[in-house]
Design a protein around this motif. Structure first.
Motif, PDB file in Angstrom:
ATOM      1  N   ASP A   1      78.060  82.353  59.849  1.00 47.63           N
ATOM      2  CA  ASP A   1      79.066  81.259  60.313  1.00 47.63           C
ATOM      3  C   ASP A   1      79.985  81.075  59.407  1.00 47.63           C
ATOM      4  O   ASP A   1      81.288  80.506  59.828  1.00 47.63           O
ATOM      5  CB  ASP A   1      78.184  80.032  60.715  1.00 47.63           C
ATOM      6  CG  ASP A   1      78.858  79.107  61.648  1.00 47.63           C
ATOM      7  OD1 ASP A   1      79.301  79.747  62.670  1.00 47.63           O
ATOM      8  OD2 ASP A   1      78.765  77.876  61.624  1.00 47.63           O
TER       9      ASP A   1
ATOM     10  N   SER B   1      82.797  77.188  63.002  1.00 48.18           N
ATOM     11  CA  SER B   1      83.460  78.196  63.508  1.00 48.18           C
ATOM     12  C   SER B   1      84.803  78.111  64.073  1.00 48.18           C
ATOM     13  O   SER B   1      85.847  78.841  63.800  1.00 48.18           O
ATOM     14  CB  SER B   1      82.587  79.145  64.446  1.00 48.18           C
ATOM     15  OG  SER B   1      81.245  79.488  64.059  1.00 48.18           O
TER      16      SER B   1
ATOM     17  N   ARG C   1      85.937  87.398  65.831  1.00 47.01           N
ATOM     18  CA  ARG C   1      84.777  86.664  65.568  1.00 47.01           C
ATOM     19  C   ARG C   1      83.572  87.248  66.463  1.00 47.01           C
ATOM     20  O   ARG C   1      82.631  86.789  66.737  1.00 47.01           O
ATOM     21  CB  ARG C   1      84.965  85.153  65.934  1.00 47.01           C
ATOM     22  CG  ARG C   1      85.639  84.233  64.994  1.00 47.01           C
ATOM     23  CD  ARG C   1      85.196  84.067  63.830  1.00 47.01           C
ATOM     24  NE  ARG C   1      83.818  83.321  64.078  1.00 47.01           N
ATOM     25  CZ  ARG C   1      83.243  82.982  63.045  1.00 47.01           C
ATOM     26  NH1 ARG C   1      83.652  83.312  61.634  1.00 47.01           N
ATOM     27  NH2 ARG C   1      82.132  82.188  63.066  1.00 47.01           N
TER      28      ARG C   1
END
Length: 515
Positions: free
Chosen positions: A381, A468, A500
């Motif tokens: 994360d 995030s 991501r």
């Protein structure tokens, strides 16, 4: 007779003033050092005795008591040799000082040579804060000490030269203040020599522009390590303040030499996967900087990330978030800066070929699952960019054309983005987009309404955490800076979201055609 002279020792990144007090009196011959000295200080007795003999000073054949004040703080290191020798000579009336005694530090060899010690830069900075006008340091530490302006640095070569200085027989030369120029980066040479991987080069430029943690994954030999090593060339040269800041860390760690007395290029640290927690975050009875602090303002590269012990990887979580690490021990707690650009690399599975279109994977599903579980959710994360590095096709690998124009453009964009950030954060302790705190996120990262809607959908579909979300916004801010845009548009957010994607070696990854 009694005599005293100021000295100092390092405790973490800071220093502690130590008053070297010496009493030479009649009595049974003895040499006692008190004040919680360590073994190195206790062994100074023989070094001081021999060095004084070589300097032509008779060592007192009486009772000698040396006190390192304050007596309730433990001291370590051989840096008290020089001030002890001077104080003993004064207390024994072997020499008569004709000036105010400056702060002294240095180790003595048996022939009277003054040897360099660690932590001199921190000590000189501390001495200046206390108002000292001059410091005597070993000649091997003179250049790092001269990084501090506004204080006179006297480099000492021998104990005899220090005696002559104190008695004004011959004054030591003054080391002029100077901060060396930063070493030039070589982004074009390092990155342009790498064939293909243009998407990865773009991602690494984004990482370098905003100090965003990056994870590279792909089959063995695809170029992950060489790409990571080339990132340092994209970073801007160290500023004068950064040279002092990084050199101070290396001085405390004892990594400076007379040939290389300061750090002029951004650090690149690549610890082996057998490294311990203490070696990474710092440790010891009196904690020393670890690899994450030695990579401060530079690059910390973990190759084969899952091969590192789980405890080491989990120890990275707090420093990557706070840009500093606090090492607590029974005697004290020390805080070191830790703001590197973190880059990790890993294979898709233990054999490295899971999902590879050309080679079969030899791992069982359980082995693959166990391999990936070494990387915890909280650690992943904290990664801003996750990039798949595909194997290169033969035609791409053997092409003669280099990416000089592409890398030159990326390097120029990175420097412009860094300049925008310096202007944006000029009145704050923030120095890059990756450090923007939540409290000022809205002010520094204005997002258009259409971009917010895209982020809202991504949060739901990708099941992103609030952490995030903030990292994606910071990443989009950097992408906007690379495009010389004041506002964050949906294009910037879209690119940030592409970085991501979860780690999963699928056949649908970008091809190795070099795009």
């Amino acid at each position: 007779m009694f005599a005293s002279i100021p000295s100092a020792c390092v405790h973490g990144l800071d220093s502690m003033l130590v008053d070297i007090q010496v009493d030479v009196s009649t009595g049974f011959p003895s040499y006692t050092i008190v004040g919680l000295p360590d073994t190195a200080i206790q062994e100074a007795k023989e070094r001081v005795r021999s060095a004084m003999k070589q300097a032509g000073i008779t060592f007192p054949d009486t009772r000698i008591t040396v006190h390192l004040a304050p007596g309730d703080r433990r001291k370590e290191g051989a840096g008290f040799d020089l001030p002890m020798a001077v104080a003993i000579a004064i207390a024994n009336r072997s020499i008569e000082p004709k000036l105010t005694l400056p702060l002294c530090i240095g180790e003595l060899s048996l022939d009277g040579t003054v040897l360099p010690v660690s932590g001199v830069l921190s000590i000189v900075m501390f001495a200046k804060q206390l108002g000292y006008e001059a410091v005597i340091v070993p000649v091997g530490n003179a250049k790092e000490a001269a990084l501090v302006p506004g204080i006179t640095i006297y480099p000492a070569t021998t104990l005899q030269s220090v005696f002559d200085h104190v008695t004004q027989v011959h004054i030591l030369p003054v080391q002029p203040h100077a901060i060396p120029p930063a070493a030039a980066a070589s982004a074009i040479d390092e990155l342009a020599a790498i064939k293909g991987h243009r998407v990865i080069k773009r991602a690494l430029a984004v990482a370098a522009a905003g100090r965003h943690n990056t994870l590279l994954y792909g089959p063995p030999g695809s170029g992950k390590t060489i790409l990571a090593k080339a990132v340092r060339g994209l970073l801007s040269p160290l500023t004068s303040d950064e040279i002092v800041e990084v050199t101070r860390l290396y001085s405390v760690a004892g990594l400076l030499t007379e040939a290389e007395p300061y750090v002029t290029r951004r650090p690149f640290r690549q610890p082996h996967h057998t490294a311990s927690v203490a070696s990474i975050v710092g440790g010891g009875r009196i904690p020393r900087p670890g690899e994450i602090s030695l990579a401060h303002r530079g690059v910390l590269f973990f190759d084969e990330l899952p091969e590192f012990p789980r405890a080491v990887l989990e120890a990275l979580r707090q420093p990557l978030e706070d840009q500093q690490v606090t090492v607590a021990r029974v005697e004290q707690a020390v805080t070191y800066p830790a703001a590197p650009l973190f880059i990790g690399s890993l294979n898709p599975c233990p054999c490295g070929y899971y999902g590879d279109p050309e080679r079969d994977c030899q791992c069982t599903p359980l082995q693959i699952q166990k391999y990936h579980k070494k990387l915890s959710g909280p650690l992943l994360d904290r990664m801003d960019i996750l990039c798949y590095v595909p194997r290169l096709e033969f035609d791409t690998l053997t092409q003669r054309d280099s990416d000089t124009d592409l890398v030159s453009d990326l390097s120029e964009r990175v420097q412009h983005a860094l300049q925008r950030q310096r202007q944006r954060f000029r009145h704050t302790p923030i120095w890059c987009n990756g450090m923007i705190p939540h409290a000022v996120m809205d002010k520094n990262c204005p997002i258009a309404e259409e971009s917010l809607e895209l982020l809202r959908q991504a949060m739901r579909v990708m099941q992103l955490s609030p952490r995030s979300y903030h990292r994606i916004v910071r990443l989009a801010r950097t992408i906007a800076d690379l495009g010389d845009s004041a506002n964050i548009t949906h294009l910037h957010v879209s690119e940030a979201l592409q970085y991501r994607r979860p780690i999963q070696p699928l056949h649908t990854h970008p091809s190795a055609s070099g795009v």
